[in-house]
Structures are given as C-alpha cells and as structure tokens.
Design a protein around this motif. Structure first.
Motif, mmCIF file in Angstrom:
data_model
loop_
_atom_site.group_PDB
_atom_site.id
_atom_site.type_symbol
_atom_site.label_atom_id
_atom_site.label_comp_id
_atom_site.label_asym_id
_atom_site.label_seq_id
_atom_site.Cartn_x
_atom_site.Cartn_y
_atom_site.Cartn_z
ATOM 1 N N ASP A 362 0.867 -1.178 0.000
ATOM 2 C CA ASP A 362 0.000 0.000 0.000
ATOM 3 C C ASP A 362 0.907 1.233 0.000
ATOM 4 O OD1 ASP A 362 -2.175 1.642 0.076
ATOM 5 O OD2 ASP A 362 -3.003 0.891 1.967
ATOM 6 N N GLU A 363 0.381 2.354 -0.489
ATOM 7 C CA GLU A 363 1.169 3.583 -0.592
ATOM 8 C C GLU A 363 0.667 4.624 0.402
ATOM 9 O OE1 GLU A 363 3.799 4.360 -2.533
ATOM 10 O OE2 GLU A 363 3.868 2.335 -3.364
ATOM 11 N N PRO A 364 1.588 5.347 1.068
ATOM 12 C CA PRO A 364 1.140 6.453 1.931
ATOM 13 C C PRO A 364 0.693 7.638 1.100
ATOM 14 C CG PRO A 364 3.534 6.380 1.876
ATOM 15 C CD PRO A 364 3.060 5.199 1.069
ATOM 16 N N ASP A 365 -0.154 8.479 1.679
ATOM 17 C CA ASP A 365 -0.556 9.711 0.984
ATOM 18 C C ASP A 365 0.600 10.706 0.946
ATOM 19 O OD1 ASP A 365 -3.057 8.577 0.803
ATOM 20 O OD2 ASP A 365 -3.815 9.555 2.613
ATOM 21 N N ALA A 366 1.446 10.671 1.980
ATOM 22 C CA ALA A 366 2.602 11.563 2.050
ATOM 23 C C ALA A 366 3.686 10.873 2.871
ATOM 24 C CB ALA A 366 2.214 12.887 2.689
ATOM 25 N N GLY A 367 4.929 11.368 2.731
ATOM 26 C CA GLY A 367 6.046 10.757 3.449
ATOM 27 C C GLY A 367 6.634 9.582 2.695
ATOM 28 N N LYS A 368 7.656 8.951 3.289
ATOM 29 C CA LYS A 368 8.294 7.826 2.601
ATOM 30 C C LYS A 368 8.798 6.780 3.596
ATOM 31 C CE LYS A 368 12.829 10.124 2.318
ATOM 32 N NZ LYS A 368 13.942 10.490 1.429
ATOM 33 N N VAL A 369 8.936 5.565 3.070
ATOM 34 C CA VAL A 369 9.480 4.442 3.836
ATOM 35 C C VAL A 369 10.799 4.041 3.185
ATOM 36 C CG1 VAL A 369 9.119 2.053 4.556
ATOM 37 C CG2 VAL A 369 7.178 3.637 4.489
ATOM 38 N N VAL A 370 11.876 4.043 3.977
ATOM 39 C CA VAL A 370 13.203 3.688 3.459
ATOM 40 C C VAL A 370 13.609 2.353 4.062
ATOM 41 C CG1 VAL A 370 15.617 4.368 3.262
ATOM 42 C CG2 VAL A 370 13.824 6.125 3.276
ATOM 43 N N ILE A 371 13.851 1.368 3.194
ATOM 44 C CA ILE A 371 14.208 0.020 3.644
ATOM 45 C C ILE A 371 15.676 -0.235 3.338
ATOM 46 C CG2 ILE A 371 13.714 -2.452 3.368
ATOM 47 C CD1 ILE A 371 10.899 -1.567 2.358
ATOM 48 N N GLY A 372 16.417 -0.740 4.315
ATOM 49 C CA GLY A 372 17.839 -1.035 4.131
ATOM 50 C C GLY A 372 18.074 -2.095 3.064
ATOM 51 N N ASP A 373 19.234 -2.025 2.409
ATOM 52 C CA ASP A 373 19.539 -2.941 1.300
ATOM 53 C C ASP A 373 19.587 -4.400 1.748
ATOM 54 O OD1 ASP A 373 19.717 -0.785 -0.394
ATOM 55 O OD2 ASP A 373 21.881 -0.531 -0.105
ATOM 56 N N THR A 374 19.932 -4.641 3.004
ATOM 57 C CA THR A 374 20.106 -6.021 3.477
ATOM 58 C C THR A 374 18.826 -6.613 4.086
ATOM 59 O OG1 THR A 374 20.818 -5.208 5.650
ATOM 60 C CG2 THR A 374 22.537 -5.626 4.007
ATOM 61 N N ILE A 375 17.750 -5.828 4.115
ATOM 62 C CA ILE A 375 16.528 -6.285 4.797
ATOM 63 C C ILE A 375 15.729 -7.225 3.902
ATOM 64 C CG2 ILE A 375 14.343 -5.549 5.832
ATOM 65 C CD1 ILE A 375 16.911 -4.966 7.456
ATOM 66 N N LYS A 376 15.342 -8.354 4.505
ATOM 67 C CA LYS A 376 14.503 -9.337 3.815
ATOM 68 C C LYS A 376 13.269 -9.582 4.691
ATOM 69 C CE LYS A 376 14.509 -14.004 1.868
ATOM 70 N NZ LYS A 376 15.293 -15.265 1.701
ATOM 71 N N PHE A 377 12.120 -9.082 4.223
ATOM 72 C CA PHE A 377 10.892 -9.215 5.001
ATOM 73 C C PHE A 377 10.311 -10.627 4.900
ATOM 74 C CE2 PHE A 377 10.315 -4.484 4.284
ATOM 75 C CZ PHE A 377 10.472 -4.143 5.626
ATOM 76 N N GLY A 378 9.725 -11.078 6.005
ATOM 77 C CA GLY A 378 8.846 -12.239 6.010
ATOM 78 C C GLY A 378 7.502 -11.729 6.494
ATOM 79 N N TYR A 379 6.481 -11.706 5.631
ATOM 80 C CA TYR A 379 5.207 -11.058 5.955
ATOM 81 C C TYR A 379 4.096 -12.107 6.026
ATOM 82 C CZ TYR A 379 1.535 -7.430 5.687
ATOM 83 O OH TYR A 379 0.454 -6.608 5.934
ATOM 84 N N TYR A 380 3.593 -12.311 7.234
ATOM 85 C CA TYR A 380 2.465 -13.221 7.460
ATOM 86 C C TYR A 380 1.202 -12.374 7.548
ATOM 87 C CZ TYR A 380 -0.546 -16.621 9.873
ATOM 88 O OH TYR A 380 -1.576 -17.467 10.228
ATOM 89 N N THR A 381 0.292 -12.532 6.578
ATOM 90 C CA THR A 381 -0.932 -11.726 6.541
ATOM 91 C C THR A 381 -2.131 -12.551 7.011
ATOM 92 O OG1 THR A 381 -1.603 -12.328 4.301
ATOM 93 C CG2 THR A 381 0.012 -10.556 4.523
ATOM 94 N N GLN A 382 -3.260 -11.884 7.159
ATOM 95 C CA GLN A 382 -4.473 -12.586 7.590
ATOM 96 C C GLN A 382 -5.143 -13.339 6.444
ATOM 97 O OE1 GLN A 382 -7.202 -10.534 10.316
ATOM 98 N NE2 GLN A 382 -5.730 -8.867 10.505
ATOM 99 N N LYS A 383 -4.672 -13.114 5.219
ATOM 100 C CA LYS A 383 -5.326 -13.747 4.060
ATOM 101 C C LYS A 383 -5.085 -15.255 3.997
ATOM 102 C CE LYS A 383 -5.090 -9.575 1.232
ATOM 103 N NZ LYS A 383 -4.475 -8.919 0.057
ATOM 104 N N GLY A 384 -3.971 -15.710 4.581
ATOM 105 C CA GLY A 384 -3.708 -17.148 4.570
ATOM 106 C C GLY A 384 -2.930 -17.596 3.342
ATOM 107 N N ILE A 385 -2.896 -18.899 3.153
ATOM 108 C CA ILE A 385 -2.054 -19.494 2.111
ATOM 109 C C ILE A 385 -2.896 -19.927 0.907
ATOM 110 C CG2 ILE A 385 -2.229 -21.816 3.097
ATOM 111 C CD1 ILE A 385 0.725 -22.206 2.318
ATOM 112 N N HIS A 386 -2.341 -19.733 -0.289
ATOM 113 C CA HIS A 386 -2.987 -20.206 -1.512
ATOM 114 C C HIS A 386 -2.105 -21.304 -2.107
ATOM 115 C CE1 HIS A 386 -5.889 -16.928 -1.445
ATOM 116 N NE2 HIS A 386 -4.879 -16.123 -1.148
#
Length: 626
Positions: A362-386
C-alpha cells in the motif's frame, strides 16, 4: 444440575480416527474450555454437540427445556437481513416483546397496539433486557442496526453472531474461538461479562488469558483421550505436569515446550497491575524490565539469518487517510537491530494498513518508507495461504525453501521445520486440502519462516492456532535474532514476545509505549486511578470554595448525601489499595489452583464494588454541581 451429557461419541474420516468413546457432562455454572492440538477433533466435537454433524457412535443428550446457543467460527447468517432483523429473528420471547414494542412506537396513532405492546413490556420486565442488548451491540461495535448482513466483513459477522448468542441469554453457551475478530477492548469486556453473568459455557479458545480469567475447568483432548482439570489455565499447567510425570510418557518435544511454558508462568506475575504508581510512571524502569525478559530467555536455536546493515527500516513523516477516517499523520520511526514491536488498537484504527505501507503493498498519501539494502521481510498476513490443487504439505514448504541455516554450519531442513511445527512425517505427505483451518495457518507460518527473513512482520499470527502450536511459535520467535513486528489480540503471546508497543488510538494517533501489554494495562489503570483522584480533589476544592460563598449558593445534596459523598471517596481509595494487595498475591508461585480460584473471585468482587461505588460517587457529584 446437569445441562448436557455427551456419551461415548466416536468420529473418524476414513482411516483417520479423531476420537473414540469420549464422554463428559456440563453442569449449571461450569465454564469449561476444550484444549487440543489443531486437527484432533475440537471443532468436530462442537459440531456434534450443535447437531450440525453426527457421531459414528454415541449420543448427545440435552436437559429438557433449556436454551442453548452456539457460536461457530464461520457463522451461518442470512445475508438479506439487517443487523436488527438478525437479532429479532430469534425465538426468544422477550426479544419478540421488545420487537413488537419498537414496531408500535413507529405507529403511535394505533393506540390499542401501543398499549398492548407497552403492557407486554411491563409484564415481561423487558425494559432492562432492552438496555442489555443495546449495550452488547454497542460494546461489539454493531451500532448500525440497518446494515445488511451480506455487506458486513467476516469479523463483523462473527461479532454479530456472538451478540446474538449473548442476547438470547442461554442456559448453555457453546463457543468456537470467541475472541477471534475481537479487539483487546472487546475481549476484556467479554471477560467481565462472563464473570458477572450466571451463564454456563463450553468453549474452544487459544486465548490463554481468557482461559485464565473465565474458565473454571479445562478438558484436554490428548491422544484420543479426555483429561479433566477442575481449575483455570494456571491450575491446568500445574496438574498436566504432574500427569505427564506420573504416566512417564515419552513425549520429549511437547514436554520440553510445556516446561518452558510453566517456567514462564511462574517467573512472570499473572497480572502486572501490581506495579506501584511510581514504577508505572518511570518509563526507563519499564524499558529495562522489558529488555530483561529477553535476556532471561535461553536460546536453543541459533538462526544464522542474513546480516543486517546499519540501515534497517526508516519511516519518515508518513500520512494516510481514507474518507473521514485518518490513519496516520506524519508518523516517524527508525528501527534498530533486534527490535520487537507489538501493535495494538481497536479494529479499524489502521494496524494492517500500517503493515501494508511498510511492506510496499500500500502507498502512503505523504512521506516515505526507506528500507535497508540487506533487509529481507517475512510477511504473514491474515489472508492465509494459496496452494495449487493436489499439492502435498512437504511440496508447499519446498516451493519457498529447503532449509534454514543455523550457526556453526548446521541447518534445519524443510522436513525438520514442519516437524517442529507439529507436522509429523506422515502428515507431511498429506494433501493440503485435508488440513484443518488451524493446520493451514501453521503451514503458512512455516512457508514464511523457511525463507529465512531477517525482519518478520506477523499480522494476527495466533488466530486459529492451538495452544501447543502457540508454544512452538513463541519458542521460535524468542530464538529469532532479527527485527519483529506483531499485530495480535493475544495478550499472553504479546507479553512473551515484544519489548514495546505502538498503540493505535484512532484518529491518526499512534503512541510508542516502552513495555509489553501487561505493562501498558498497568499504566492505563494507573491513569484511571490518577484521574479519579484528580477529579475527587477538584470536587473537594470546589466544595470548599462553595462553603466560602454566601449561603444562597445551596448545595444540591442533603446532609446524609453529603456524608455519603465524603465516605465514598475514602472507601474507593481503600478499595483501590485492597485491589493492589490481592493482585500482589498472584505473584506467589506456590499458590494451588483452588487458591488461585479464590483469589480470582475475591479480586472480581473488589473490582465490582469499586465500579458500584464510583458510579454512586458520580451520581452524587452531579447533584453537587446543580
């Protein structure tokens, strides 16, 4: 008085036997929780009790004339009805009387109908009941009575079904995961409601604080056998340990997890509201204690995740809003190595939106998110597995990775990770479509973890997970060396895992609180006490000022009411001290289950008395101001 008897029920699906010859009863006043691993038959037992499924053998007998309500995980509601119509569709006689009266109010010119409806309200004493059901709908955020059920979210439907069950005031209420889709405020209200109402309960829930504060008996389904524990969750933990030691069954893995759980229960107070006011105010002390909790944990799994650079995640003045609903307003934060943040707040305050902005979905209306080059996200959402049709459990996990590297050249293979999360070798070769809802959530967690992220983001990871799996997940996360963000309504889970909180208050207000959930509750409770004291002091000063005014400014209180008002201030202060003293007693690790039950009853009595006297104080205060 016996309400229900389950006699020798059995259930199997093909070669898979869930349970055989199970028997138990539910008596009036009992509040029973059923605990078992996912996939071992909890929901099947509830379905058999509700009549939506039949046992292979055995039977369920209800006492004649009792009213029973069932709350399913996926409620079956008529999508064409409104919220109000769903409530009044009940066969509850008092609800029908209230419905007739509200219809009569719409047509006041029909005097005879109105008079008959009014008399029926008087005859059934339905006025209090009407107040109760409107309060329940308000507490569960179902104020829009004209909303169509078909347009409600899954969480709103679950809350509507819960409201329906509570409003019917059944003799026996059977609940499947009642705290799912409730925010923390709703859960705490529901705990208080069940504590006050003389209602018999039978439930499946993974919420361990809820078990601790609501239930007076635990039934555990383990290896197709039922074990009964006549106490709350703490008592269950203690007696289960004794049973395991006595039987001396070779269950090394589950026993190790259980002992770790028991150690934590003994080390941490049941409720941290015992902190003195000065310590609640001292954020530095809270922060040190939060850090100490992490140090106390003995690492068993040294994960060799990808190295983190100096820049991890920076959030610069991000804003986000929807029509008439601000979510974030110039929010700033810079994450450091090893941070573990819990996110709490009412439903709809923007918790999931915040996670989506961080991860770029999702995109913010204003401002920014800066992610480090070495960061690897693991994102568990409520949608579940397909998953693809015909996939086996082991194939799904291998699509995401083959192993997690550990230090000193060791590793956890995909098979070993699945075993750690309670998928034995046989289960790993089952087709995914055969898994229960909780098992699918467990598999989804494994697909996130096998990718070896160094920044985990978990959105309600505890929903539909059984208590044994929660222990496994907690153990894994305590070993996890990276950064962690968790959204969860599971207070027990949050207390063990996070070091500080982002508190989403709504209207784009987000506070950073340096402690876990129990610390936060203690702090909030202390603010309430402080506000009461300040209000009492302000009223006292106002009263003193009024006494110095000419006698024409006469108080609205009689002499006896003035005397009562003065005494109430002292009594409330004394009761607050007694409440703290009772809460302090819970920290004694030698307490037996019966002693814990007695203390819980005593604490609830003190809290009820405080509420009653505070309400009277406000009444007299209002009269004083007239």
């Amino acid at each position: 008085m016996n309400l229900l008897t389950v006699e020798n029920i059995s259930k199997s699906y093909g070669e898979r036997v869930l349970f055989t010859d199970l028997s138990f009863g539910i008596n009036k006043g009992q509040k029973i929780a059923l605990i078992a691993k996912n996939g071992t038959g909890k929901t099947s037992i509830l379905n058999i009790m509700s009549g939506s499924d039949t046992p292979d053998s055995g039977q369920v007998n209800f006492r004649k004339g009792i009213r029973v309500s069932f709350l399913d995980q996926e409620p079956n509601l008529d999508p064409k009805l409104t919220v109000e119509e769903t409530i009044f569709a009940s066969d509850n006689e008092i609800l029908q009387v209230i419905h007739a009266y509200e219809k009569a109010l719409e047509n006041p010119e029909e005097a005879e109908k109105y008079q008959a409806a009014f008399e029926a309200m008087e005859r059934f004493n339905a006025w209090d009941f009407e107040t109760l059901y409107k309060q329940i709908l308000f507490k569960l955020k179902l104020e829009r009575l004209d909303a169509k059920v078909g347009l409600l979210s899954g969480g709103q439907k679950k809350r509507l079904a819960l409201a329906n069950a509570l409003i019917n005031k059944p003799d026996l209420l059977v609940l499947d995961e009642p705290t799912n889709h409730l925010d923390l405020e709703m859960i705490e209200w529901l705990e208080e409601y069940f504590a006050k109402e003389n209602m018999s309960l039978f439930m499946v829930t993974h919420d361990r604080y809820f078990l601790e504060r609501v239930c007076n008996e635990i039934l555990e389904l383990d290896d197709q056998q039922l074990f009964s524990y006549k106490g709350n969750y703490s008592y269950y933990l203690e007696k289960k340990e004794a049973r395991i030691e006595q039987v001396a069954v070779e269950q090394h893995k589950s026993q190790r997890l259980f002992k770790k759980e028991l150690e934590w229960m003994r080390r941490q107070p049941k409720a941290r509201t015992t902190k003195s006011k000065s310590r609640i105010d001292d954020f530095k002390v809270i922060k040190e204690k939060a850090g100490q909790r992490r140090k106390d944990h003995e690492i068993q799994l040294e994960i060799n995740m990808e190295r983190m650079g100096s820049k991890i995640l920076e959030i610069h003045k991000i804003s986000k809003s929807y029509p008439e609903k601000p979510i974030l307003d110039q929010f700033n934060y810079t994450f450091k190595k090893g941070e573990r943040v819990g996110i709490i707040g009412k439903n709809g305050t923007g918790k999931s939106t915040f996670l989506n902005i961080i991860t770029g979905t999702d995109e913010p209306d204003a401002g920014k998110v800066v992610i480090g080059d070495t960061i690897k996200f693991g994102y568990y959402t409520q949608k579940g597995i397909h998953v693809k049709e015909g996939q086996k459990v082991i194939d799904v996990i291998r699509d995401f990775g083959d192993y997690i590297p550990l230090k000193k050249g060791r590793q956890i293979s995909a098979q070993q990770l699945l075993e750690r999360f309670l998928f034995d070798r046989k289960k790993q070769y089952d087709f995914v479509e055969k898994l229960s809802g909780g098992e699918r959530k467990r598999l989804y967690l494994c697909t996130v973890l096998i990718q070896n992220p160094n920044f985990l983001i978990l959105d309600e990871p505890t929903n539909d997970l059984d208590i044994v799996t929660l222990n496994v997940l907690e153990s894994f996360l305590l070993d996890f060396p990276g950064c962690l963000i968790v959204v969860s309504h599971d207070r027990y889970f949050m207390d063990k895992i996070v070091d500080h909180l982002f508190v989403f208050r709504g209207d784009a207000i987000v506070e950073d609180f340096p402690g876990n959930y129990s610390d936060f509750r203690a702090y909030e409770d202390s603010k309430i006490i402080e506000e009461r004291q300040e209000k009492a002091l302000a009223n006292k000063e106002a009263k003193n000022n009024s006494e110095n005014q000419p006698k024409t400014n006469k108080t609205g209180l009689s002499y006896l009411e003035q005397k009562e008002f003065k005494n109430l201030e002292k009594e409330i202060e004394k009761l607050e001290k007694e409440k703290v003293e009772v809460q302090n007693q819970f920290t004694d690790p030698s307490l037996s289950g019966d002693e814990i039950d007695q203390l819980s009853i005593k604490l609830q009595e003190v809290i009820d008395t405080i509420e009653e006297k505070t309400e009277r104080w406000f009444e007299l205060s209002a009269l004083l101001e007239e």
